[in-house]
Design an enzyme around this catalytic site. Structure first.
Site, PDB file in Angstrom:
ATOM      1  N   HIS A 168      -4.884   1.702   5.496  1.00  0.00           N
ATOM      2  CA  HIS A 168      -3.635   2.180   5.216  1.00  0.00           C
ATOM      3  C   HIS A 168      -2.915   3.261   6.038  1.00  0.00           C
ATOM      4  O   HIS A 168      -3.850   4.097   6.401  1.00  0.00           O
ATOM      5  CB  HIS A 168      -3.322   2.318   3.743  1.00  0.00           C
ATOM      6  CG  HIS A 168      -3.424   1.116   2.718  1.00  0.00           C
ATOM      7  ND1 HIS A 168      -4.336   1.071   1.917  1.00  0.00           N
ATOM      8  CD2 HIS A 168      -2.636   0.122   2.848  1.00  0.00           C
ATOM      9  CE1 HIS A 168      -4.207  -0.068   1.188  1.00  0.00           C
ATOM     10  NE2 HIS A 168      -3.259  -0.874   1.726  1.00  0.00           N
ATOM     11  N   CYS A 255      -5.289   6.570  -3.601  1.00  0.00           N
ATOM     12  CA  CYS A 255      -5.322   5.334  -4.166  1.00  0.00           C
ATOM     13  C   CYS A 255      -5.623   5.206  -5.592  1.00  0.00           C
ATOM     14  O   CYS A 255      -5.070   4.170  -6.317  1.00  0.00           O
ATOM     15  CB  CYS A 255      -6.671   4.210  -3.321  1.00  0.00           C
ATOM     16  SG  CYS A 255      -6.816   4.849  -1.687  1.00  0.00           S
TER      17      CYS A 255
HETATM   18  C1  CIR Z   1      -8.308  -2.933  -0.635  1.00  0.00           C
HETATM   19  O1  CIR Z   1      -8.998  -3.161   0.519  1.00  0.00           O
HETATM   20  O2  CIR Z   1      -7.366  -3.286  -0.963  1.00  0.00           O
HETATM   21  C2  CIR Z   1      -9.030  -1.901  -1.671  1.00  0.00           C
HETATM   22  N1  CIR Z   1     -10.611  -2.227  -1.612  1.00  0.00           N
HETATM   23  C3  CIR Z   1      -8.851  -0.292  -1.334  1.00  0.00           C
HETATM   24  C4  CIR Z   1      -7.543  -0.075  -1.429  1.00  0.00           C
HETATM   25  C5  CIR Z   1      -7.337   1.340  -1.143  1.00  0.00           C
HETATM   26  N2  CIR Z   1      -5.764   1.735  -1.200  1.00  0.00           N
HETATM   27  C6  CIR Z   1      -5.378   2.753  -0.789  1.00  0.00           C
HETATM   28  O3  CIR Z   1      -5.691   3.039   0.374  1.00  0.00           O
HETATM   29  N3  CIR Z   1      -4.216   2.898  -1.312  1.00  0.00           N
END
Ligand code: CIR
Length: 264
Positions: A168, A255
């Site tokens: 991201h 996150c």
């Molecule tokens: C994913 O791959 O969607 C999750 N394992 C990690 C999401 C992390 N979220 C973020 O950076 N906002």
């Protein structure tokens, strides 16, 4: 536009469920340890609460292994919330589950309907603009739909690129205050932060870029002493939080929460 982009009255988090061990990951370094994940999550919630904010902790959603990463499900602005449309198919239902929660705080809850995709982890809201990184999870159509929705509240959306191979946009940056951004060198080198003051993560500490400014505190993942020292020397109050288990699933400080101040 209203309220400072780093001061918040509220946050929403979701406790990690048993299924978190099956969460998405770019590289498999082993499943996260559930007990340790829970302990880190509790520390995180306590630090948010210590600033005086009202922090909601939602029950785990076992059908969605990545549901602990609530940030990706919505964009919360003072004027209203926008439910995202995650580019990871296994995460689409998480966004729908967040909509009724958001309605408890907001009169206006809008949604990205598609066909585009967008995840909250690609959105950095500053005092001046909303920066959105195109990524493997967020496409041009998703960004355009967001632009259309937030224009009613007077926000400008600027589309930028997420570095190749980075999950991201905010994996590589965080807002520190109205004029300051913490970023990796590889992202800052793209020039997307022109006009802001940039604090770079320490050498070999790219994973520290996903920190958050929450009221008077900077929450930084533990284990990145050079970056913590840089922030501390710049006058910010640091809280280091264990993130080893979320990191196995490419998750960091941002996150794990939706942070907002609804304008009543
Ligand atoms: C994913 O791959 O969607 C999750 N394992 C990690 C999401 C992390 N979220 C973020 O950076 N906002």
């Amino acid at each position: 536009m209203a309220a400072m982009s780093h001061t918040f009255t509220h946050a929403i988090t979701r406790a990690p469920g048993i299924s978190v061990t099956k969460g998405l990951r770019a590289v498999d370094t082993g499943a996260p340890d559930l007990e340790r994940f829970r302990a880190h999550h509790q520390d995180y919630v306590e630090v948010l609460r210590s600033t005086g904010a009202k922090v909601t902790v939602l029950e785990p959603l076992e059908d969605y292994p990545d549901a602990v990463f609530v940030e990706d499900t919505a964009l919360c602005l003072p004027e209203g919330a926008i439910v995202m449309r995650p580019g990871a198919p296994s995460r689409l239902g998480e966004a729908a589950a967040m909509a009724p929660v958001l309605r408890k705080f907001y009169g206006d809850v809008l949604a990205i309907e598609g066909p585009g995709f967008i995840e909250g982890g690609d959105i950095l809201t500053t005092e001046r603009e909303i920066l959105v990184g195109r990524s493997a999870r967020t496409d041009g159509a998703g960004i355009e739909e967001l632009r259309g929705l937030v224009s009613r509240w007077g926000y400008a959306v600027r589309e930028v690129e997420t570095p190749e191979g980075v999950l991201h946009f905010k994996t590589d940056c965080s807002l520190v205050d109205e004029e300051t951004i913490l970023a990796t060198e590889r992202l800052a080198a793209s020039g997307c932060f022109e006009g802001y003051r940039v604090i770079l993560t320490g050498e070999g500490e790219e994973a520290a870029a996903n920190s958050i400014r929450f009221n008077d505190l900077m929450l930084v993942p533990a284990g990145f002493p050079k970056t913590a020292e840089r922030l501390s020397n710049a006058g910010y109050e640091i809280r280091e939080i264990g993130n080893s288990e979320a990191a196995r699933l490419d998750g960091g400080m941002s996150c794990l929460s939706l942070r907002f101040s609804p304008a009543k």
